[in-house]
Motif scaffolding. Structure first.
Motif, PDB file in Angstrom:
ATOM      1  N   GLY A  82     -12.058 -11.075  -9.791  1.00  0.00           N
ATOM      2  CA  GLY A  82     -10.806 -11.002 -10.534  1.00  0.00           C
ATOM      3  C   GLY A  82      -9.612 -10.585  -9.698  1.00  0.00           C
ATOM      4  N   VAL A  83      -9.850  -9.815  -8.628  1.00  0.00           N
ATOM      5  CA  VAL A  83      -8.749  -9.323  -7.787  1.00  0.00           C
ATOM      6  C   VAL A  83      -8.796  -9.928  -6.387  1.00  0.00           C
ATOM      7  CG1 VAL A  83      -8.500  -7.170  -9.068  1.00  0.00           C
ATOM      8  CG2 VAL A  83     -10.105  -7.283  -7.146  1.00  0.00           C
ATOM      9  N   LYS A  84      -9.550 -10.988  -6.229  1.00  0.00           N
ATOM     10  CA  LYS A  84      -9.670 -11.639  -4.934  1.00  0.00           C
ATOM     11  C   LYS A  84      -8.314 -12.142  -4.453  1.00  0.00           C
ATOM     12  CE  LYS A  84     -12.378 -15.238  -2.601  1.00  0.00           C
ATOM     13  NZ  LYS A  84     -13.389 -16.316  -2.805  1.00  0.00           N
ATOM     14  N   GLY A  85      -7.961 -11.827  -3.212  1.00  0.00           N
ATOM     15  CA  GLY A  85      -6.707 -12.279  -2.631  1.00  0.00           C
ATOM     16  C   GLY A  85      -5.498 -11.465  -3.041  1.00  0.00           C
ATOM     17  N   LEU A  86      -5.718 -10.315  -3.705  1.00  0.00           N
ATOM     18  CA  LEU A  86      -4.607  -9.486  -4.182  1.00  0.00           C
ATOM     19  C   LEU A  86      -4.618  -8.117  -3.510  1.00  0.00           C
ATOM     20  CD1 LEU A  86      -4.846 -10.205  -8.026  1.00  0.00           C
ATOM     21  CD2 LEU A  86      -3.478 -11.419  -6.308  1.00  0.00           C
ATOM     22  N   VAL A  87      -3.436  -7.535  -3.382  1.00  0.00           N
ATOM     23  CA  VAL A  87      -3.272  -6.182  -2.863  1.00  0.00           C
ATOM     24  C   VAL A  87      -2.536  -5.370  -3.909  1.00  0.00           C
ATOM     25  CG1 VAL A  87      -2.232  -4.756  -1.062  1.00  0.00           C
ATOM     26  CG2 VAL A  87      -3.181  -7.004  -0.483  1.00  0.00           C
ATOM     27  N   PHE A  88      -3.050  -4.162  -4.214  1.00  0.00           N
ATOM     28  CA  PHE A  88      -2.438  -3.295  -5.217  1.00  0.00           C
ATOM     29  C   PHE A  88      -1.829  -2.092  -4.511  1.00  0.00           C
ATOM     30  CE2 PHE A  88      -5.357  -5.935  -7.438  1.00  0.00           C
ATOM     31  CZ  PHE A  88      -4.866  -6.086  -8.722  1.00  0.00           C
ATOM     32  N   LYS A  89      -0.517  -1.945  -4.658  1.00  0.00           N
ATOM     33  CA  LYS A  89       0.227  -0.912  -3.945  1.00  0.00           C
ATOM     34  C   LYS A  89       0.409   0.344  -4.794  1.00  0.00           C
ATOM     35  CE  LYS A  89       1.759  -1.811  -0.406  1.00  0.00           C
ATOM     36  NZ  LYS A  89       1.164  -1.698   0.944  1.00  0.00           N
ATOM     37  N   ASP A  90       0.817   1.417  -4.148  1.00  0.00           N
ATOM     38  CA  ASP A  90       1.050   2.700  -4.815  1.00  0.00           C
ATOM     39  C   ASP A  90       2.097   2.557  -5.910  1.00  0.00           C
ATOM     40  OD1 ASP A  90       0.794   5.808  -4.628  1.00  0.00           O
ATOM     41  OD2 ASP A  90       2.947   5.385  -4.659  1.00  0.00           O
ATOM     42  N   GLU A  91       1.815   3.163  -7.070  1.00  0.00           N
ATOM     43  CA  GLU A  91       2.706   3.025  -8.219  1.00  0.00           C
ATOM     44  C   GLU A  91       4.071   3.663  -7.974  1.00  0.00           C
ATOM     45  OE1 GLU A  91      -1.518   4.008  -9.846  1.00  0.00           O
ATOM     46  OE2 GLU A  91      -0.214   4.656  -8.206  1.00  0.00           O
TER      47      GLU A  91
END
Length: 601
Positions: free
Chosen positions: A235-244
């Motif tokens: 589901g999160v493949k290829g994504l980067v989640f940054k600090d809120e």
């Protein structure tokens, strides 16, 4: 795909609301100074100039999870605390009632915005989940939702499917469900801290600005940075989640440079109020720290340029003030989940400064009661999709003798699901020893009371789907006894230290959880037994889990280290098989006793 390469998703241009919001909000904090009259800025007739101060109504909710129909059991109730300390339980929720309440609330408010804090879809009941949540997007369009943040569940089916929900188009494998092409969301999904791994740009718009008669309010939307830990890897493949915090502060500066000084952050991360009552006053004298959890640190560090935070994720209800970095109180709200509540916040906009007069902000949560007329357009929508789902959803798959709940450290429903996965695991491999189930994968209780088209105690496929909507497979893996004990310790340590995730366990596995201790020591290793025998650290055990846990999800890295993998059918199939085999109209399943974990507190 970067937002700049897509057409603007907010197709509607509303200049006035036919229906807007109501009075009756509880004031949080006294006004620091008397404010001038907030006459409407539309009062230009006869040469009148608009007032300096304009009240802007912000209606918000979060974590709807596709609950178009009234949620069942405890998932469809809220607790009200009275002044004398007594409490009452109120049935709440259902999109037909939410629409009526919001439309009534908007009446008389020409400046009204409706926003959401994420998880509008995902883990949805059959009426929405069977159709990849197109029904929920259609309902939110009718509801006149203006803007929402993405939540972690918006990524259950990956970024491409999220983009389809935003921009429209028929499902790539299922095709079109009706004779009309799915048009997508009329409102923008905001994903400021979710970047494409290759382009390093947000996959959807990071912010959006609401404008009317010179009044401008900016919205920044983020989801929790830890989304990859609670969503499948695919589901999160290829994504980067940054600090809120860093992300919100970055875009707040950008909005300020664009002349937008009134800013609301939509944050799919939340907290835990000291009371479960929806009307608990976090700021009451003697309440102390009325709220805890991740949102507290976020709120304390988000730039003072942001005037309010609409939050979610924890499914809790709160209206609290938390000081910003300058020490100034700032409103932080959450409206529980499943459409049971909505928050009505008044933001007093200063036309001279373009900013919110924060001393005048007031807010309160309101119950979506079921004693109001149903919104006819929502009733029609539900009927349309239920007709399409009925051939699948109405099929009986089992019988129960009473409600089987999903709350508590160890829940009766958690035990039932773990037993179902153990039984299914033994079908795949008779050497299967035990099963483990993550509590977050259990989305609703099983209720005894009859629904339309069924009798008391009948469990339909639709009800089973509501309980387990993720379509995770049942996976078998080998673990040593030492690894198994480590898994149990990871419930209360590592990523789960602050917010323990207690696995639901199959029959035969027992242990003691000592809450007087801290960290991993809370699981007493010497107490772990399988069918009465101590776990042998060097022995190999065959364990059934769902595919999410088998990948190390929910903060269980050791579960990602299993060997000798065998992948079976989806977890709902396992539950259906168990109910069908072990229950009948004359011999229904009773709720398990939930006595496998001994809790010392």
């Amino acid at each position: 795909m970067p937002a700049t390469s897509q057409p603007h998703p907010h197709r509607r241009r509303r200049t006035t609301r036919l229906l807007a919001a109501a009075a009756g909000l509880a004031t949080v904090g006294a006004l620091a100074a008397a404010l001038p009259s907030t006459a409407s800025a539309d009062d230009h007739r006869g040469g009148h100039r608009p007032s300096r101060y304009q009240d802007v109504q912000l209606l918000s909710f979060n974590d709807l999870h596709g609950n178009l129909e009234p949620p069942a059991g405890s998932s469809g109730r809220v607790t009200h605390v009275h002044e004398d300390g007594t409490t009452e339980t109120i049935d709440a929720g259902g999109i037909e009632y939410l629409a009526t309440h919001l439309r009534e609330a908007r009446k008389g408010n020409k400046y009204s915005i409706t926003a959401a804090g994420g998880d509008m879809v995902g883990a949805s009941p059959l009426i929405s989940g069977l159709f990849h949540d197109e029904p929920t997007i259609e309902a939110l369009n009718k509801l006149d939702l203006d803007v929402t943040a993405v939540g972690n569940h918006e990524f259950d089916e990956g970024a491409r499917e999220l983009a389809r929900l935003q921009y429209g188009g028929c499902h790539p494998t299922d095709g079109c469900y009706t004779d009309k092409r799915f048009k997508g969301a009329d409102f923008p999904y905001l994903a400021a801290n979710v970047l494409d791994e290759k382009t390093k740009k947000p996959i959807l718009k990071p912010y959006w600005v609401w404008k009317k008669n010179g009044v401008k309010v900016g919205f920044i939307g983020v989801t929790l940075e830890g989304t990859p830990d609670i969503v499948s890897a695919e589901g999160v493949k290829g994504l980067v989640f940054k600090d809120e915090v860093e992300t919100i502060n970055k875009y707040a500066k950008l909005l300020q440079r664009q002349g937008v000084k009134s800013i609301v952050a939509l944050v799919h991360e939340g907290g835990f109020p000291a009371s479960s009552a929806y009307n608990y006053d976090c700021d009451s004298p003697g309440a102390g720290d009325g709220i805890s959890g991740p949102i507290v640190d976020i709120a304390k560090n988000v730039t003072p340029q942001v005037d309010a935070l609409v939050t979610g994720h924890t499914h809790a209800a709160y209206v609290c003030t938390i000081n910003d970095p300058s020490g100034k109180p700032r409103m932080v709200t959450s409206a529980a989940s499943f459409g049971r509540l909505y928050t009505d916040t008044t933001l007093t906009y200063d036309r001279w400064t373009g900013d919110i007069a924060r001393t005048a902000v007031k807010s309160a949560n309101h119950v979506v009661t079921r004693d109001v007329p149903k919104a006819p357009d929502m009733t029609e929508l539900i009927s349309k999709w239920n007709t399409l789902a009925a051939p699948i959803g109405n099929r009986a798959i089992g019988h129960i003798s009473a409600d089987i709940g999903n709350s508590g450290t160890e829940s009766p429903l958690g035990d039932l699901i773990a037993d179902a996965q153990l039984a299914y695991g033994k079908e795949l491999d008779p050497e299967t020893d035990l099963a483990l189930m993550n509590p977050g994968g259990i989305r609703a209780p099983l209720t005894y009371a009859a629904k339309a088209g069924e009798g008391d105690g009948v469990v339909t496929y639709a009800e089973g789907f509501t309980v387990q909507p993720f379509a995770n497979t049942v996976n078998l893996q080998d673990f040593t006894g030492e690894q198994l004990i480590q898994v149990l310790k990871e419930q209360v340590s590592g990523a789960n230290t602050a917010s323990p995730k207690i696995l639901q366990i199959s029959s035969g596995l027992t242990y003691t959880l000592d809450l007087t201790k801290t960290g991993a020591d809370r699981v007493l290793a010497d107490s772990v037994r399988l069918n009465g025998a101590p776990i042998d650290p060097s022995a190999v055990y065959r364990v059934a889990t769902n595919s999410f846990l088998a990948g190390g999800g929910d903060g269980f890295p050791t579960l990602g280290q299993g060997t000798n993998d065998l992948v079976g059918a989806d977890d709902l199939t396992a539950l259906e098989k168990y109910l069908t085999t072990n229950s009948s109209a004359t011999n229904p399943i009773a709720p398990p006793k939930a006595d496998r974990i001994t809790v010392v507190s």
